[in-house]
Design an enzyme around this catalytic site. Structure first.
Site, PDB file in Angstrom:
ATOM      1  N   ASN A   1       0.805  -1.236   0.000  1.00  0.00           N
ATOM      2  CA  ASN A   1       0.000   0.000   0.000  1.00  0.00           C
ATOM      3  C   ASN A   1       0.834   1.281   0.000  1.00  0.00           C
ATOM      4  OD1 ASN A   1       0.728  -0.395   2.688  1.00  0.00           O
ATOM      5  ND2 ASN A   1      -1.140   0.561   3.457  1.00  0.00           N
TER       6      ASN A   1
ATOM      7  N   LYS B   1      12.261  -7.799   0.707  1.00  0.00           N
ATOM      8  CA  LYS B   1      11.203  -8.520  -0.014  1.00  0.00           C
ATOM      9  C   LYS B   1       9.967  -7.629  -0.118  1.00  0.00           C
ATOM     10  CE  LYS B   1       7.862 -11.300   0.915  1.00  0.00           C
ATOM     11  NZ  LYS B   1       7.035 -10.812  -0.200  1.00  0.00           N
TER      12      LYS B   1
ATOM     13  N   SER C   1      -0.094  -7.214   7.567  1.00  0.00           N
ATOM     14  CA  SER C   1      -1.271  -7.528   8.377  1.00  0.00           C
ATOM     15  C   SER C   1      -0.867  -8.117   9.735  1.00  0.00           C
ATOM     16  CB  SER C   1      -2.152  -8.519   7.630  1.00  0.00           C
ATOM     17  OG  SER C   1      -1.450  -9.735   7.463  1.00  0.00           O
TER      18      SER C   1
ATOM     19  N   GLY D   1       2.131 -10.750  10.646  1.00  0.00           N
ATOM     20  CA  GLY D   1       3.142 -10.249  11.597  1.00  0.00           C
ATOM     21  C   GLY D   1       3.274 -11.137  12.821  1.00  0.00           C
TER      22      GLY D   1
ATOM     23  N   GLU E   1       4.992  -3.705  12.284  1.00  0.00           N
ATOM     24  CA  GLU E   1       4.009  -2.620  12.101  1.00  0.00           C
ATOM     25  C   GLU E   1       2.822  -3.250  11.401  1.00  0.00           C
ATOM     26  OE1 GLU E   1       4.143   0.287  13.300  1.00  0.00           O
ATOM     27  OE2 GLU E   1       6.236   0.304  13.905  1.00  0.00           O
TER      28      GLU E   1
ATOM     29  N   CYS F   1      -2.785   2.014   6.528  1.00  0.00           N
ATOM     30  CA  CYS F   1      -2.845   1.474   7.892  1.00  0.00           C
ATOM     31  C   CYS F   1      -3.432   2.516   8.830  1.00  0.00           C
ATOM     32  CB  CYS F   1      -1.463   1.047   8.353  1.00  0.00           C
ATOM     33  SG  CYS F   1      -0.232   2.317   8.125  1.00  0.00           S
TER      34      CYS F   1
ATOM     35  N   GLU G   1       8.909   2.987  13.929  1.00  0.00           N
ATOM     36  CA  GLU G   1       9.692   3.343  12.760  1.00  0.00           C
ATOM     37  C   GLU G   1       9.857   4.858  12.751  1.00  0.00           C
ATOM     38  OE1 GLU G   1       7.539   0.831   9.540  1.00  0.00           O
ATOM     39  OE2 GLU G   1       9.616   0.225   9.883  1.00  0.00           O
TER      40      GLU G   1
HETATM   41  P1  NAD Z   1       0.412  -9.038   4.281  1.00  0.00           P
HETATM   42  O1  NAD Z   1       0.581  -9.353   5.715  1.00  0.00           O
HETATM   43  O2  NAD Z   1      -0.428  -9.940   3.459  1.00  0.00           O
HETATM   44  O3  NAD Z   1       1.846  -9.031   3.534  1.00  0.00           O
HETATM   45  C1  NAD Z   1       2.910  -8.190   3.963  1.00  0.00           C
HETATM   46  C2  NAD Z   1       4.229  -8.768   3.463  1.00  0.00           C
HETATM   47  O4  NAD Z   1       4.484 -10.000   4.159  1.00  0.00           O
HETATM   48  C3  NAD Z   1       4.239  -9.105   1.972  1.00  0.00           C
HETATM   49  O5  NAD Z   1       5.510  -8.792   1.453  1.00  0.00           O
HETATM   50  C4  NAD Z   1       3.995 -10.602   1.970  1.00  0.00           C
HETATM   51  O6  NAD Z   1       4.485 -11.251   0.809  1.00  0.00           O
HETATM   52  C5  NAD Z   1       4.779 -11.032   3.222  1.00  0.00           C
HETATM   53  N1  NAD Z   1       4.372 -12.313   3.812  1.00  0.00           N
HETATM   54  C6  NAD Z   1       3.168 -12.936   3.729  1.00  0.00           C
HETATM   55  N2  NAD Z   1       3.184 -14.088   4.445  1.00  0.00           N
HETATM   56  C7  NAD Z   1       4.423 -14.191   4.996  1.00  0.00           C
HETATM   57  C8  NAD Z   1       5.070 -15.139   5.861  1.00  0.00           C
HETATM   58  N3  NAD Z   1       4.426 -16.218   6.294  1.00  0.00           N
HETATM   59  N4  NAD Z   1       6.336 -14.913   6.240  1.00  0.00           N
HETATM   60  C9  NAD Z   1       6.988 -13.797   5.836  1.00  0.00           C
HETATM   61  N5  NAD Z   1       6.445 -12.865   5.007  1.00  0.00           N
HETATM   62  C10 NAD Z   1       5.182 -13.051   4.605  1.00  0.00           C
HETATM   63  O7  NAD Z   1      -0.098  -7.528   4.197  1.00  0.00           O
HETATM   64  P2  NAD Z   1      -0.542  -6.691   2.911  1.00  0.00           P
HETATM   65  O8  NAD Z   1      -1.868  -7.150   2.437  1.00  0.00           O
HETATM   66  O9  NAD Z   1       0.586  -6.644   1.926  1.00  0.00           O
HETATM   67  O10 NAD Z   1      -0.679  -5.207   3.527  1.00  0.00           O
HETATM   68  C11 NAD Z   1      -1.833  -4.730   4.150  1.00  0.00           C
HETATM   69  C12 NAD Z   1      -1.658  -4.725   5.658  1.00  0.00           C
HETATM   70  O11 NAD Z   1      -0.517  -3.954   6.011  1.00  0.00           O
HETATM   71  C13 NAD Z   1      -2.819  -4.077   6.396  1.00  0.00           C
HETATM   72  O12 NAD Z   1      -3.157  -4.873   7.498  1.00  0.00           O
HETATM   73  C14 NAD Z   1      -2.254  -2.734   6.857  1.00  0.00           C
HETATM   74  O13 NAD Z   1      -2.873  -2.199   8.005  1.00  0.00           O
HETATM   75  C15 NAD Z   1      -0.830  -3.090   7.094  1.00  0.00           C
HETATM   76  N6  NAD Z   1       0.035  -1.914   7.083  1.00  0.00           N
HETATM   77  C16 NAD Z   1       0.520  -1.470   8.280  1.00  0.00           C
HETATM   78  C17 NAD Z   1       1.328  -0.323   8.328  1.00  0.00           C
HETATM   79  C18 NAD Z   1       1.862   0.168   9.645  1.00  0.00           C
HETATM   80  O14 NAD Z   1       2.826   0.909   9.642  1.00  0.00           O
HETATM   81  N7  NAD Z   1       1.288  -0.202  10.785  1.00  0.00           N
HETATM   82  C19 NAD Z   1       1.641   0.352   7.146  1.00  0.00           C
HETATM   83  C20 NAD Z   1       1.126  -0.129   5.943  1.00  0.00           C
HETATM   84  C21 NAD Z   1       0.318  -1.271   5.919  1.00  0.00           C
END
Ligand code: NAD
Length: 440
Positions: free
Chosen positions: A92, A115, A169, A173, A190, A224, A402
């Site tokens: 995002n 990544k 997500s 995380g 995060e 987020c 961060e």
């Molecule tokens: P996601 O958790 O699906 O993926 C995030 C990253 O993790 C991607 O690069 C994905 O390929 C990787 N990933 C997925 N499974 C994994 C695993 N098992 N091990 C290691 N890496 C893995 O999230 P998304 O859909 O890309 O992003 C949306 C989410 O991000 C929302 O929940 C949003 O709130 C959050 N977000 C948080 C912040 C913050 O600073 N708090 C900022 C931006 C987005």
């Protein structure tokens, strides 16, 4: 190792190249993930700001000295790099979010494997090319584009990876944290949000309306920090809802590259279905749909969804508790500031909270009592600046931050150094007249 000030100079060059490529990268960003072009430029600008801020750390990265308890002895604490860091990011904010991690990691002297999200691989590669072109030695930054499960897991488990900085997500995380915890690795998370704007009866009305629309529907609600709960005091609620409906209906959906577009598409079909499912859930829970609630297909292609407002929402409904990550705003009415604070805080997440009021006592009470990592007064829930810590509490984070100086905590280890130039065995906390170790 390259001295920190030299590392900082490379970051300055990265910042300059990003400035030169800003328009090209912004256009690519809109084409790859869909946010409107003005917001894409903001995404790139945030990376530029972070490059120059963290470049400055090359000549700062402050440690400290403190008085020591014995004569002829000196003590200091210095920061050292952690080693190889894994940087795992979402789609995002395909430039801003990685920049919050990559710049502090590099200036602190680490190497890293980055990544990007599988949704934004091209930007991931283009970002890394900028570092290459700025003269970063080969091997310091490495990029790998792949689905999360395979590569992400391998990175987390790899014995040479000492620290993991993740944004995404809460589900992903916390899985990473469990895995990394067993391996005793440093992990910064995060994660998701369910951010709220509170509007009190005495608020600056027009300002609040503009801020709510921007926070709820900017980036199609896929930030987020997006506002997905509007907590409104009963006196101002009818007028506010009327204005929000009127303005929401005027929002123009379409191609993010056109300057006239207000709201772009959602990232993919899965996201579109998820948003639509939540609209159904809200209706079943008894919330009243004021506007929106439909897949928007007039544009022909892209996964659009109508900006949606729900009224009659109660704090415990799923649409008021779970992260939808789309253009859906739930309106909850309250009687007082105390009730608003309670509703705001009764959330599994704790990233960003905001209040609109002209009353200084109410503002200060909210600043103290809103339980989230970021609080805004008379400003929406989005719009963080890179010089302050960014992150949240409860399900949003795991205690790290961060940006700002706080970012260095993740990417450095403290080393405490004692230099004793007394020529005698001096023992801290222990009487020096003891026989063991006495020089007399
Ligand atoms: P996601 O958790 O699906 O993926 C995030 C990253 O993790 C991607 O690069 C994905 O390929 C990787 N990933 C997925 N499974 C994994 C695993 N098992 N091990 C290691 N890496 C893995 O999230 P998304 O859909 O890309 O992003 C949306 C989410 O991000 C929302 O929940 C949003 O709130 C959050 N977000 C948080 C912040 C913050 O600073 N708090 C900022 C931006 C987005």
């Amino acid at each position: 190792m390259t001295p920190a000030p030299r590392r900082g100079e490379i970051l300055y060059r990265v910042g300059q190249l990003l400035q030169e490529r800003k328009e090209q990268l912004s256009q690519l960003l809109t084409r790859e993930m869909g946010k409107v072009i003005a917001e894409a430029r903001g995404d790139v600008q945030e990376a530029i700001d972070m490059a120059f801020y963290m470049g400055g750390e090359g000549r700062r990265m402050l440690g400290y000295t403190a008085p020591v308890e014995m004569p002829n002895k000196f003590g200091m604490a210095v920061r050292e790099p952690v080693g190889v860091c894994a940087i795992i990011t979402p789609w995002n904010f395909p430039l801003a979010v990685p920049s919050w991690k990559i710049f502090p990691a590099l200036v602190a002297g680490n190497t890293l494997v980055y990544k990007p999200s599988p949704e934004t691989p091209i930007l991931g590669i283009e970002f890394v090319k900028v570092f290459e072109d700025a003269g970063l030695p080969a091997g310091v930054i490495n990029v790998i584009t792949a689905p999360g499960i395979e590569v992400g897991q391998a990175l987390v488990r790899h014995p040479k990876v000492k620290a993991i900085s993740f944004t995404g997500s809460t589900k992903t995380g916390t899985t990473i944290a469990a895995e990394a915890g067993k391996l005793n690795k440093k992990v910064s998370l995060e994660m998701g949000g369910k951010n709220a704007i509170t509007v009190l009866d005495d608020a600056n009305f027009d300002l609040a309306v503009n801020a709510i629309l921007w926070s709820a529907f900017g980036t199609t609600g896929q930030r987020c920090t997006a506002c997905s709960r509007l907590i409104v005091q009963k006196g101002i609620a009818p007028k506010l809802k009327e204005a929000l409906v009127e303005r929401t209906l005027k929002l123009k959906l379409g191609d993010g590259l056109l300057p006239t577009t207000d709201v772009g598409p959602l990232i993919n079909k899965v996201a579109q279905s998820k948003v639509h499912d939540y609209v159904g859930i809200g209706q079943k829970e008894g919330a009243r749909l004021l506007v929106g609630g439909k897949i928007y297909s007039d544009y022909g292609k892209g996964f659009f969804y109508e900006p949606t407002l729900f009224d009659n929402v109660t704090p415990s409904m799923r649409i008021a508790q779970e992260e939808i990550f789309g253009p859906v705003l739930s309106i909850i009415e309250v009687g007082s500031l105390e009730e608003a604070v309670q509703v705001n805080n009764e959330s599994a997440y704790g990233l960003s909270s905001s209040i609109f009021t002209e009353n200084v006592s109410a503002a200060f009470t909210a600043m103290r009592d809103l339980a989230s990592g970021i609080v805004y007064v008379n400003h929406g829930t989005t719009g963080a600046e890179i010089q302050f810590p960014f992150g949240g509490v409860r399900g949003t984070g795991n205690g790290h931050r961060e940006a700002g100086q706080a970012a260095l905590e993740v990417f450095t280890e403290w080393k405490s150094i004692y230099i004793d130039y007394s020529g005698r065995l001096q023992r801290a906390q222990i009487d020096t007249d003891s026989i063991l170790g006495s020089t007399s």
